[in-house]
Scaffold this active site. Structure first.
Site, mmCIF file in Angstrom:
data_model
loop_
_atom_site.group_PDB
_atom_site.id
_atom_site.type_symbol
_atom_site.label_atom_id
_atom_site.label_comp_id
_atom_site.label_asym_id
_atom_site.label_seq_id
_atom_site.Cartn_x
_atom_site.Cartn_y
_atom_site.Cartn_z
ATOM 1 N N ARG A 196 0.828 -1.217 0.000
ATOM 2 C CA ARG A 196 0.000 0.000 0.000
ATOM 3 C C ARG A 196 0.862 1.266 0.000
ATOM 4 O O ARG A 196 0.441 2.323 -0.482
ATOM 5 C CB ARG A 196 -0.939 -0.020 1.211
ATOM 6 C CG ARG A 196 -2.010 1.075 1.201
ATOM 7 C CD ARG A 196 -3.025 0.825 2.299
ATOM 8 N NE ARG A 196 -4.147 1.754 2.314
ATOM 9 C CZ ARG A 196 -4.337 2.691 3.250
ATOM 10 N NH1 ARG A 196 -3.480 2.834 4.233
ATOM 11 N NH2 ARG A 196 -5.397 3.476 3.199
ATOM 12 N N ILE B 227 -7.779 7.218 -0.600
ATOM 13 C CA ILE B 227 -7.520 5.787 -0.767
ATOM 14 C C ILE B 227 -8.251 5.143 0.410
ATOM 15 O O ILE B 227 -8.127 5.587 1.551
ATOM 16 C CB ILE B 227 -6.006 5.467 -0.790
ATOM 17 C CG1 ILE B 227 -5.756 3.941 -0.826
ATOM 18 C CG2 ILE B 227 -5.242 6.079 0.370
ATOM 19 C CD1 ILE B 227 -4.271 3.571 -1.069
ATOM 20 N N SER B 228 -9.051 4.122 0.127
ATOM 21 C CA SER B 228 -9.917 3.541 1.154
ATOM 22 C C SER B 228 -9.098 2.867 2.254
ATOM 23 O O SER B 228 -7.939 2.494 2.069
ATOM 24 C CB SER B 228 -10.861 2.529 0.528
ATOM 25 O OG SER B 228 -11.459 3.061 -0.628
ATOM 26 N N GLN B 229 -9.789 2.649 3.374
ATOM 27 C CA GLN B 229 -9.210 1.951 4.515
ATOM 28 C C GLN B 229 -8.935 0.495 4.121
ATOM 29 O O GLN B 229 -9.810 -0.157 3.541
ATOM 30 C CB GLN B 229 -10.287 2.022 5.602
ATOM 31 C CG GLN B 229 -9.932 1.495 6.929
ATOM 32 C CD GLN B 229 -11.086 1.761 7.900
ATOM 33 O OE1 GLN B 229 -11.945 2.605 7.635
ATOM 34 N NE2 GLN B 229 -11.101 1.049 8.991
ATOM 35 N N PRO B 230 -7.746 -0.053 4.420
ATOM 36 C CA PRO B 230 -7.416 -1.412 3.984
ATOM 37 C C PRO B 230 -8.444 -2.467 4.381
ATOM 38 O O PRO B 230 -8.776 -3.337 3.569
ATOM 39 C CB PRO B 230 -6.071 -1.689 4.661
ATOM 40 C CG PRO B 230 -5.471 -0.348 4.871
ATOM 41 C CD PRO B 230 -6.601 0.608 5.082
#
Ligand code: SAH
Length: 212
Positions: A32, A58-61
């Site tokens: 990431r 960027i979205s949360q993993p």
């Protein structure tokens, strides 16, 4: 990513419900940190959304993991992602699917994402600057469709681009309010919906971004 950071990263994913081994393996392969540049680079391995250029995120993993898991991608699948953003989600999909098309309305983001994805040698991903609210009629039907930006309701024209038996995962709801992540499965009789969890995504905006 050093081994200790990676172990912590994967542990957090599992503890938040990402248990599908293929998804965890794909997420293990994609660093990431490559997709988060500048100010927030040192926070890339935390389970939180981060800012990327053009006012996007960027979205949360763990949410990336849960969405990917719900999408249930099979090795022969052709997948459409709407909202390339950093390219992180597209890179993960590339390890699970035969072919990935990812569309982004901000040209600057699409160019940056394509560069990283090409650098990783992920040759089954095509990143395009286009309005995802129209889908990608030329390449339809898709086995799987993933939206990473939220419309107010599931878009009928995107459901039409899903093959029979196909699955679409998307956040729905008004921007700024709590939204619901839903899974829509197309059967011979119509669409079956399942609600997954509450989420918060940037809105799906119609049209290519100005100046893009
Ligand atoms: N999947 C991304 C998260 C991106 S955030 C990642 O892994 O980093 C959602 C993205 O959707 C934003 O970049 C936004 O510009 C894009 N977007 C919003 N509406 C869109 C539309 N109509 N067509 C294509 N992209 C859109």
């Amino acid at each position: 990513m050093n081994p200790e950071t990676q172990m912590q990263f994967l542990y957090t994913l599992r503890s938040r419900g990402v248990t599908d081994l293929r998804v965890l393996e794909a997420m293990e392969k994609v660093d990431r940190g490559l997709f988060v540049q500048g100010l927030f680079a040192d926070r890339a391995y935390e389970d939180r959304p981060l800012s990327i250029p053009c006012g996007q995120t960027i979205s949360q993993p763990s949410i990336v993991g849960l969405m990917t898991q719900a999408l249930d991608v099979r090795p022969r699948d052709k997948v459409l992602e709407i909202g390339t953003g950093s390219g992180y989600q597209a890179a993960i999909l590339s390890h699970l699917a035969r072919r990935v098309y990812s569309v982004e309305r901000h040209r600057e983001l699409a160019i940056a994402a394509r560069k990283i994805i090409d650098g990783l040698g992920l040759v089954n991903v095509t990143v395009m600057t286009s309005d995802g609210s129209l889908g990608l009629p030329d390449q339809a039907p898709f086995d799987r469709i993933l939206l990473t930006a939220a419309p107010e309701d599931p878009p009928a024209n995107l459901l039409a681009q899903l093959s029979e038996g196909g699955i679409m995962v998307l956040p729905v709801g008004q921007s700024g309010a709590v939204q619901t992540l839903i899974k829509a499965q197309k059967t011979a009789d119509g669409i079956e919906y399942t609600e997954l969890c509450e989420v918060r995504f940037v809105p799906l905006v119609e049209g290519i971004a100005q100046g893009a």
